[in-house]
Scaffold this active site. Structure first.
Site, short mmCIF file in Angstrom:
data_model
loop_
_atom_site.label_atom_id
_atom_site.label_comp_id
_atom_site.label_asym_id
_atom_site.label_seq_id
_atom_site.Cartn_x
_atom_site.Cartn_y
_atom_site.Cartn_z
N HIS A 337 0.86 -1.20 0.00
CA HIS A 337 0.00 0.00 0.00
C HIS A 337 0.89 1.25 0.00
CE1 HIS A 337 -3.86 1.98 0.46
NE2 HIS A 337 -3.16 2.91 1.08
N ALA A 338 0.64 2.15 -0.96
CA ALA A 338 1.55 3.29 -1.15
C ALA A 338 1.62 4.17 0.09
CB ALA A 338 1.07 4.11 -2.34
N HIS A 367 -0.21 11.90 -5.59
CA HIS A 367 -0.74 11.92 -4.21
C HIS A 367 0.42 11.78 -3.21
CE1 HIS A 367 -3.58 10.91 -0.89
NE2 HIS A 367 -2.54 10.20 -0.48
N GLU A 368 1.26 10.79 -3.44
CA GLU A 368 2.36 10.53 -2.50
C GLU A 368 3.36 11.68 -2.51
OE1 GLU A 368 2.06 8.35 -0.32
OE2 GLU A 368 0.38 7.32 -1.25
N HIS A 371 2.50 14.47 -0.25
CA HIS A 371 2.93 14.28 1.15
C HIS A 371 4.38 14.74 1.31
CE1 HIS A 371 -0.57 12.13 2.61
NE2 HIS A 371 -0.43 11.13 1.75
N GLU A 395 -3.55 14.74 3.01
CA GLU A 395 -4.04 13.86 1.94
C GLU A 395 -4.52 14.65 0.72
OE1 GLU A 395 -3.44 10.85 2.20
OE2 GLU A 395 -2.98 10.78 4.34
N HIS A 497 -6.53 0.33 5.68
CA HIS A 497 -6.49 1.29 6.78
C HIS A 497 -7.09 0.75 8.08
CE1 HIS A 497 -6.03 3.27 2.97
NE2 HIS A 497 -5.40 4.25 3.57
N TYR A 507 -9.42 11.24 4.62
CA TYR A 507 -9.58 11.20 3.16
C TYR A 507 -10.89 11.85 2.74
CZ TYR A 507 -5.76 7.86 3.57
OH TYR A 507 -4.57 7.27 3.87
O1 X8Z Z 1 -4.30 5.29 1.26
C1 X8Z Z 1 -4.28 6.14 0.38
C2 X8Z Z 1 -2.95 6.62 -0.15
C3 X8Z Z 1 -1.89 6.59 0.86
S1 X8Z Z 1 -2.06 7.80 2.09
C4 X8Z Z 1 -2.52 5.76 -1.30
N1 X8Z Z 1 -5.44 6.59 -0.14
C5 X8Z Z 1 -6.74 6.12 0.32
C6 X8Z Z 1 -6.98 4.67 -0.06
O2 X8Z Z 1 -6.21 4.13 -0.84
O3 X8Z Z 1 -7.95 4.10 0.42
C7 X8Z Z 1 -5.56 7.62 -1.15
C8 X8Z Z 1 -7.03 7.75 -1.43
C9 X8Z Z 1 -7.75 7.02 -0.33
ZN ZN Z 2 -1.92 9.78 1.45
#
Ligand code: X8Z
Ligand code: ZN
Length: 608
Positions: A337-338, A367-368, A371, A395, A497, A507
Site C-alpha cells: 500500500h503506497a 498523491h504521494e 505528502h 491527503e 487502513h 480522506y
Molecule cells: O491510502 C491512500 C494513499 C496513501 S495515504 C494511497 N489513499 C486512500 C486509499 O487508498 O484508500 C488515497 C485515497 C484514499
Molecule cells: Zn496519502
C-alpha cells in the site's frame, strides 16, 4: 501613607506573579527546545525501524521495530510527564502552548508497557496478514496472486462477473476473519488509551485531531449536501451497468453489486469505459503509457516536474536513492500500500509504492509526492508541528495537483494525448470520469470511519459488527457485496487502513478540501473564471503557475503550527470545510445527469 503601602504591595505582587509566570514559561520553553532536538534523532530511529519492517516483513524486522517503538513511546511518556507539571494553558506564548498541547497528548504511549506492546502486536499482525494474503488465480488455481497487482488489475479490467465475484470473496475471506480477534483487542486497547488521555473513547480521540467540537456534525451536513448529486450519478451508473450485464446481474432498482465497480472496495469506481455517455476517439491513457514506454521512474520524474513548475521543492538526491517505487521481485514480502515517509533529519524523505503503469497509479504517484512536498516545506518547524494542518490537509495536497494533471489539457501538454476536444460531449465525458472517481468516495470514506466510531463507542460488538458495516454501506452509498455477508464474516480489515490502524476521515476531508484548494489555485493561476466555458474548474491546469505554487507553499509551510482554519484561509480565504467548490466543479455534470436519467427512465435511489 496607607496608599503608599498598598502601591508597594501591588507592585511586589504583580512583579512576583509576572516573574513566576515567565520563569515557568522560560523553563518549559527550554525543555521543549531540548526535546525538539532529541525527538528528531529519535524519530529517525523509529521511522527507520518501521521502514525496514514495512519493506521487508520478516519476524526479525518485526521484533526490532516493536522494540524501537516501545522505546520511543516510553520517551514520549517521560516528556509528557515532565511537561505536565506546567499550567501551560495560562502561558502567554501561543506557539509554546500549542507545542506543549501536542507533546502531552501522546496517544497509545499513555498505556502501560504491556498494553502498549499488545496493541502494537495486534496492529503489526493485522498489517502483515493483509500484506501477505495470496489467493489462487481464477483461471489457473496452481498459481497464487496478490492484491497488488493482480487482484487490483482484475477488478479494473475484468468484465466477467463470476471472476469478479470469485476474487471478491477470496480477498475478503483472506484479509477479514484472520484479523478479527486482533481487531477487537486493538479496539479495546485504543479505547483504554483514549480514556487515559481524557477522551470518552477511540472515536473521540480521532476526532480531536480536527480541533473543532462540531466537526462530526459538519461532516454529516456535507454528506447530505452532496447527496442529490451522488444519487444522480449512482442512478445513471447502475442503469448503464444493468444494460451491460443484464437484469440477472444488476437489478435496476437495488443497491449496485459492488464487485462490478472496478475497485475491490468500490471506493472509487474504475469503469469509465462502461459508463461514458459519448463515443470518443480519445485513446485509453493506460495504453498510451505502455506505448510510450513509461516506467515508474518516469512517472515520478513527471510528478516532480509538475511540483517544481509551481516553484515547489525538487526531491533531494537521497529520495531517488532510497525510495522503493516498484514491487521488489526478490521473494520478500512487503507492505505494497503506497506511503510517503519523513525521516525527520537530513532531508531524508521517501516513497514506497508498488507502482503500476496506469493512470490510476500515476495519480497515486502525485498523491504521494504531495505528502513529500509537505514534509519538505514544513521541515524548518519543531517536530510537533511537522504535521498537516489537520490530517485531511496532508491527503489533499497531491490530489489537488492530480486534478490538474488528469485534465485533457495537461495530458496533451505532456504528450499523452494528441489533441484536446473541448466540446460539450467531451466535457461531460471528462466530468463523468472524474465524478466516478471522486463522488462515490464520499459515502465510502464517511461510512468507513462512522462504522469504526460505532465500534469504538461500543454500539456494536464482535458478535454483530459485520452486518452493520454492510447496512451502512448500503444506506449511504447504495452498494452491496456480491454475496450475502453475515456476522460469521469480518470484512472491515479487508481494507488496508483498518488493518494498519489508519484513521480514514482524513480522506473524506481531503476529497472536499482538494476542490477548495483547486479552485483557489486556479483563480491564482488565472485559469478559472466563473461563467467562462473556456476556463472552468474541470479544465483548469495550474501547471507552471508560480502564483498558485506560492499560495500553496504559504499554507504548507505552516504545518500544524496554527489551527487549520488559519492555514486554510492563507490559501483559499475560507475558514471552513466547504463542499461548494466541489459542487461547482460538478455542476454541469449534475445538470446533465438529471436530464439523462429522465430520458433513460433510470431509477433514483435504492430499495432498502
Ligand atoms: O491510502 C491512500 C494513499 C496513501 S495515504 C494511497 N489513499 C486512500 C486509499 O487508498 O484508500 C488515497 C485515497 C484514499
Ligand atoms: Zn496519502
Amino acid at each position: 501613607m496607607k496608599s503608599k503601602i498598598l502601591l508597594i504591595f501591588i507592585i511586589f505582587y504583580t512583579q512576583k506573579s509576572l516573574a513566576s509566570v515567565s520563569d515557568d514559561e522560560l523553563q518549559a520553553q527550554l525543555i521543549v527546545n531540548e526535546v525538539s532536538e532529541e525527538m528528531k534523532l529519535r524519530m529517525f530511529k523509529t521511522n527507520t525501524a518501521s521502514w525496514n519492517h514495512a519493506s521487508n516483513l520478516t519476524d526479525e524486522n518485526e521484533r526490532i521495530n516493536a522494540k524501537v517503538q516501545a522505546e520511543y513511546a516510553s520517551y514520549t511518556k517521560n516528556v509528557a510527564k515532565e511537561l505536565s507539571v506546567f499550567d501551560y494553558k495560562n502561558f502567554q506564548n501561543e506557539t509554546l502552548k500549542r507545542l506543549i498541547k501536542f507533546l502531552t497528548n501522546i496517544g497509545d504511549a499513555k498505556l502501560s508497557e504491556t498494553d502498549f506492546n499488545e496493541i502494537q502486536d495486534c496492529v503489526s499482525r493485522m498489517e502483515s496478514t493483509f500484506a501477505k494474503v495470496k489467493v489462487p488465480d481464477f483461471k489457473d488455481s496452481s498459481k497464487l496472486v496478490s492484491l497488488e497487482p493482480e487482484i487490483t488489475e482484475a477488478f479494473a479490467k475484468s468484465r466477467n462477473p463470476e471472476e469478479l465475484k470469485y476474487y471478491w470473496i477470496k480477498w475478503y475471506d483472506g484479509a477479514g476473519i484472520p484479523s478479527k480477534t486482533d481487531f477487537f483487542k486493538y479496539v479495546e486497547l485504543r479505547n483504554k488509551a483514549a480514556k487515559l488521555n481524557g477522551f470518552n473513547n477511540g472515536a473521540d480521540s480521532w476526532l480531536d485531531e480536527y480541533e473543532d467540537p462540531t466537526f462530526e456534525k459538519q461532516i454529516d451536513d456535507i454528506i447530505e449536501q452532496i447527496k442529490p448529486l451522488y444519487l444522480q450519478l449512482h442512478g445513471y451508473v447502475r442503469h448503464k451497468l444493468a444494460e451491460f450485464y443484464g437484469p440477472d446481474v444488476v437489478d435496476k432498482t437495488k443497491a449496485i453489486p459492488m464487485h462490478l465497480l472496478g475497485n475491490v472496495w468500490a471506493q472509487q469506481w474504475n469503469i469509465g469505459k462502461l459508463v461514458l455517455p459519448y463515443k470518443t476517439e480519445e485513446p485509453d491513457i493506460d495504453s498510451v503509457f505502455v506505448e510510450k514506454n513509461y516506467t515508474p521512474l518516469k512517472m515520478f520524474k513527471d510528478s516532480e516536474q509538475f511540483f517544481t513548475s509551481l516553484n515547489l521543492s525538487p526531491m533531494p538526491p537521497s529520495f531517488w536513492e532510497k525510495s522503493i517505487i516498484e514491487k521488489p521481485n526478490d521473494g520478500r514480502e512487503m507492505v505494497c500500500h503506497a506511503s510517503a515517509w519523513d525521516f525527520s533529519i537530513n532531508n531524508d524523505v521517501r516513497i514506497k509504492q508498488c507502482t503500476r503503469i496506469t493512470l490510476e497509479s500515476y495519480k497515486t504517484v502525485h498523491h504521494e509526492m504531495g505528502h513529500v512536498e509537505y514534509y519538505l516545506l514544513y521541515n524548518h518547524l519543531p517536530p510537533s508541528f511537522r504535521n498537516g494542518a489537520n490530517p485531511g490537509f496532508h491527503e489533499a495536497v497531491g490530489d489537488t495537483i492530480a486534478l490538474s494533471v488528469a485534465t485533457p489539457k495537461h495530458l496533451h501538454r505532456i504528450g499523452l494525448l494528441d489533441k484536446v476536444n473541448n466540446d460539450h460531449k467531451s466535457q461531460i465525458n471528462q466530468l463523468l470520469k472524474v465524478g466516478i472517481e471522486k463522488l462515490p468516495f464520499l459515502p465510502f470514506s464517511y461510512v468507513f470511519d462512522k462504522y469504526r466510531y460505532e465500534v469504538f463507542r461500543g454500539t456494536v460488538n464482535a458478535e454483530n459488527a459485520n452486518t452493520l458495516f454492510w447496512d451502512m454501506r448500503k444506506k449511504h452509498g447504495g452498494v452491496a457485496p456480491p454475496v450475502q455477508r453475515t456476522n460469521k464474516d469480518f470484512d472491515i480489515t479487508a481494507k488496508y487502513h483498518a488493518s494498519a490502524d489508519v484513521e480514514y476521515l482524513r480522506y473524506f476531508v481531503a476529497f472536499i478540501l482538494q476542490f477548495q484548494f483547486h479552485k483557489a489555485a486556479c483563480i491564482k493561476a488565472g485559469e478559472y473564471e466563473m461563467n467562462n466555458p473556456e476556463k472552468t474548474l474541470a479544465n483548469c491546469d495550474i501547471y507552471q503557475s508560480k502564483e498558485a505554487g506560492e499560495a500553496m507553499k504559504k499554507m504548507l509551510e505552516l504545518g500544524s503550527s496554527v489551527p487549520w482554519n488559519d492555514a486554510l484561509e492563507v490559501m483559499t480565504g475560507d475558514r471552513k470545510l466547504d463542499a461548494s467548490a466541489l459542487l461547482e466543479y460538478f455542476e454541469p455534470l449534475y445538470e446533465w445527469l438529471k436530464e439523462a436519467n429522465i430520458k433513460l427512465d433510470a431509477h433514483i435511489g435504492w430499495d432498502e
